[in-house]
Design a protein around this motif. Sequence first.
Motif, PDB file in Angstrom:
ATOM      1  N   UNK A 643     -16.446   8.894  -8.435  1.00 30.35           N
ATOM      2  CA  UNK A 643     -16.070   7.640  -7.936  1.00 30.35           C
ATOM      3  C   UNK A 643     -14.494   7.412  -7.613  1.00 30.35           C
ATOM      4  N   UNK A 644     -13.763   7.981  -8.670  1.00 30.60           N
ATOM      5  CA  UNK A 644     -12.213   7.890  -8.455  1.00 30.60           C
ATOM      6  C   UNK A 644     -11.942   8.378  -7.125  1.00 30.60           C
ATOM      7  N   UNK A 645     -12.448   9.650  -6.798  1.00 30.47           N
ATOM      8  CA  UNK A 645     -11.954  10.188  -5.480  1.00 30.47           C
ATOM      9  C   UNK A 645     -12.216   9.293  -4.200  1.00 30.47           C
ATOM     10  N   UNK A 646     -13.386   8.764  -4.345  1.00 31.86           N
ATOM     11  CA  UNK A 646     -13.853   7.906  -3.222  1.00 31.86           C
ATOM     12  C   UNK A 646     -12.819   6.648  -3.214  1.00 31.86           C
ATOM     13  N   UNK A 647     -12.636   6.144  -4.292  1.00 33.92           N
ATOM     14  CA  UNK A 647     -11.699   4.748  -4.421  1.00 33.92           C
ATOM     15  C   UNK A 647     -10.379   5.408  -3.813  1.00 33.92           C
ATOM     16  N   UNK A 648      -9.866   6.513  -4.203  1.00 36.43           N
ATOM     17  CA  UNK A 648      -8.552   7.077  -3.593  1.00 36.43           C
ATOM     18  C   UNK A 648      -8.591   7.285  -2.264  1.00 36.43           C
ATOM     19  N   UNK A 649      -9.461   7.774  -1.632  1.00 33.07           N
ATOM     20  CA  UNK A 649      -9.604   8.211  -0.165  1.00 33.07           C
ATOM     21  C   UNK A 649     -10.525   7.184   0.579  1.00 33.07           C
ATOM     22  N   UNK A 650     -10.833   6.105  -0.044  1.00 35.54           N
ATOM     23  CA  UNK A 650     -11.765   5.064   0.667  1.00 35.54           C
ATOM     24  C   UNK A 650     -11.013   4.801   2.231  1.00 35.54           C
ATOM     25  N   UNK A 651      -9.685   4.488   2.153  1.00 35.25           N
ATOM     26  CA  UNK A 651      -8.847   3.801   3.269  1.00 35.25           C
ATOM     27  C   UNK A 651      -8.947   5.080   4.380  1.00 35.25           C
ATOM     28  N   UNK A 652      -8.381   6.264   3.972  1.00 35.43           N
ATOM     29  CA  UNK A 652      -8.368   7.213   4.606  1.00 35.43           C
ATOM     30  C   UNK A 652      -9.691   7.768   5.177  1.00 35.43           C
ATOM     31  N   UNK A 653     -10.636   7.826   4.534  1.00 39.92           N
ATOM     32  CA  UNK A 653     -12.053   8.025   4.866  1.00 39.92           C
ATOM     33  C   UNK A 653     -12.364   7.200   6.208  1.00 39.92           C
ATOM     34  N   UNK A 654     -12.294   5.676   5.953  1.00 43.22           N
ATOM     35  CA  UNK A 654     -12.852   4.674   6.961  1.00 43.22           C
ATOM     36  C   UNK A 654     -11.708   4.714   8.050  1.00 43.22           C
TER      37      UNK A 654
END
Length: 995
Positions: A643-654
């Motif tokens: 979950x922490x990885x997704x939170x860190x990368x959410x902006x980049x991923x989207x």
Amino acid sequence: MEFRVMGAVEIEHDDRVEVLSGRLQRTLLGVLLARANQPVPVDVLTDALWGDRPDPRVAQKLQLHVHRLRGVLDTPDRLSFDAFGYQLRARQEEIDAERFEALVKAGVAASGQEPQRAIESLRAALTLWRGNAFPDVEVPVLADWARRLAERRLAAVESLYEAELACGLHEAVIGELADLVREHPLRERLHGLLMTTLYRAGRRSEALEAYHRARHALVSELGLEPGPELRELQRRILADDLPAPAPERRPADQEVPAQLPVDVRGFVGRETELAELDGLLSEEAPVVITAVAGTAGVGKTALAVHWAHRVRDRFPDGQLYADLRGYGPDEPVSSADALAGFLRALGLDGAAIPEDLGERAARFRTLVDQRKMLILLDNARTVEQVRPLLPAGSSCCTLVTSRDSLAGLVARYGAHRIGLHRLPPAEAAGLLRELLGTRAHAEPDAVGALAERCARLPLALRVAAEMVRSRSGRTIGELAEELADQQEALDLLDADDDPHIAIRAVFSWSYRRLDPAVARLFRLFGVHHGHDIDTYALAAMAGTGLRETRRTLDVLVRAHLVDATSTGRYQPHDLLRAYAAELADTADEAADLDAALARLSCYYLGTASAAMDVIAPHEAERRPKVAVPDAESPTFDSYEAAFAWLDRERINLLAGTQHGEPDHVVNVSDTVWRYLSIGGYQDDSFALHTRAVHAAQTLGDLAAEANARRVLGVATHRAGLDTQAIDHLERALALYQQVGNQSLEAATLSNIGAVTWQHGNLSEAADLIRRALALYEELGDQRMRAPATNNYACLLYALGRYDEAFTLLEQSLAIARDNGDRNVEITVLCGMAEIHAELGRSQQALDYAHFALTLARDARHRPFEGTAMRMIGIAHRQSGEHQEAILHLDRALHIARTVGDSSQLVATLNGLAATHTSAGNPTEALSLYREALTLKDGPGVLVESAHTYAGIGDAHAALGEHDQATEHWQRALTIYRRLGMPQVDAVATKLSNRL
């Protein structure tokens, strides 16, 4: 391993919480814990469990219960047996009651000399208190333990208020103390604290009235006069002889925060601004908030940090620093996160840091009150970001830097603003001389020319100086001339005196010295569409290994072209990022850039899929099969890490979906929709899933369009846009039928049913959900039927069929636990809490709701955290604990607003309003009900509207406004009868009594 006995009896280990619901199991564990690490004879245990009733099988029964208890321990051998009896091994810190007593003892011990430390310890202790221990167990050893804990809790509360009074917080605690005095009218210490609080708040007559009430209670109940301490307190109040609290002395061993960054090397100039700052600090009434504003690269941070180091000795209680990242590529630091860092620096245990932003801000203001501290808030974006970080008193000095003028800070808080401009020519040349040393003395004219080429901006000057030092074989004049030539080559004319022009030229000068591989990586920073980036993603873009990428990054960091963050990520200054993007457009082939972005997209999507396999393993088969990235990628050994990885990368991923290929957009949507839902990221959900619908249509992929519309329908329903939600869901249903995906057809039928019943079409909703369940039955798909089963249980609950609903919830819970489906498990627990609350079983409701809250927080599921918090509030209201109820419902309301959950927002507004009515605040209740009515286009337009009208009627009745009460009760009754809901009788009775 943790054993909890204060409140529901629970055992937690490996992120799992086992609630011991059976009386015999609770009794067995309680007696063993009461004598932890000691053998307890068999006859003692059997007597505690069954009394002295003769039963030849009692030994076998005890063995059975011991076996069951071992099954929920982390290791069975914790509970051992020998000739002396059964023994449970447990360390003191593993038992909540033991930790509670230790914290209370430490707090009471500190209350005399260190009231702030006492407050922190006592609050941490009271946080552990979830309710009375063993309330339904009549075993002497446990009853004695429970009474001792309850008495210790009350003593802790008294000591807490005493410490808060010592810190001058009298205004904040008057209401709470008054409530406690009413609850415990025979405790003289509470009466004394209330009298002291009122007196120090300037309410002397009320303090004396409080004494007379205390005397009346003691005489009438006990036949005794107040004790000598209370009588002496009355005498001193009459004589106006009650001293103010002495200022707290900081203990010698308490660490003083010293968070300032390293002072700027070679700082020169800015004497006018430094003198202005000194003057503000030395005035008789010093300005406590100062804002330094100016453009990027002008040296705001350097000035603030340098001045802070000059005056740090004037702040003996410490210096706090936060980079709020308002204008960098990172997401700005939230006020809540900045406050958490400050609170930790001020010695607050992480467990004692409040969740709510307002509570954190209040706690911060309390901790810095009367302390001489310097607070530096660097790179702020808005006044709203800064406001919660401001101390309340005048003992602290706050310095804020920003590119924004922060006009609201000046207008509302009287801040003094210092506008920072480019360095004057002499100071710019002076900075270069300081940075270049002896080389500058030989070429004074060249130094001046170089300063002008750099637009006299400190950022550009430092980059230029670094390049001069690295090229020892060339003169400064030659380098300055080269810089001018480079400007011409880049067609960067300085006609408008734009300082960015010269910066661009200096950057190009620095860039030309890079090796090709390093230069290529720098250009890729301009291609990356997100914010900061880690080594894994950069390696994926570049198509190189991690080790090689790290070496290349080291070169860029040393050249001041890229900054390394404290969290191991990388970002160029925003001006450098723009420059890198321009270089990429001119220096790289379009095909090469496309390939880099494709590798990056593959990395982000593949790693996101791996993270979702940990977060929602039960849905793995439904997620798209994506390519495993060629690049190295992180692995996830826990839910938290994923979950922490997704939170860190959410902006980049989207961000990658804004420019990516249609199939990539579809796959990202289908992969991370559950994560976005759990996190309450409504805006991101709308944007991503809308793009996915369009991408699927471009591809002509009916299944992908159905998936995107289904999750978009759920997101729009949560936001209260139910017309759109139904449209998306019905289109998804038709597409699933067309492509023959019956499992997701069933899921969509259930989703439509949930929206439909909340709008009052209960019969149609029941048909839809039954069709979904029938499809699951036909497919033999037991794993995915839990959400539909839960939806049907909610419908039965709305109709008052509580036993049937609870049975279905139990079935749904079993399925969810078998599949590891945390989302459904939390929903079911909240539903169980709601049924118990409706039936007046407030303790059971609290138990289930607290369990759900723990799971929701562990899963970082913000919407469900709000639901659980709402149920806790409702259970407290039913127990008459109105302050606790309002506290939890306020938090639930904040969460509902934050995540944009319209359904929860209406339900929470109704719950909070009803609590205010019960607490004697019907006017406040009406205000909340009116807000609920303004959301009539949201979900629950009929069901929750009926509850709103009924509540408005109750509030008007409490105000004696009977005509208005009758009008609203009648509206509620009409809806309840139409829907066949169980509230009909209660509202009809109110109307009958009125008529």
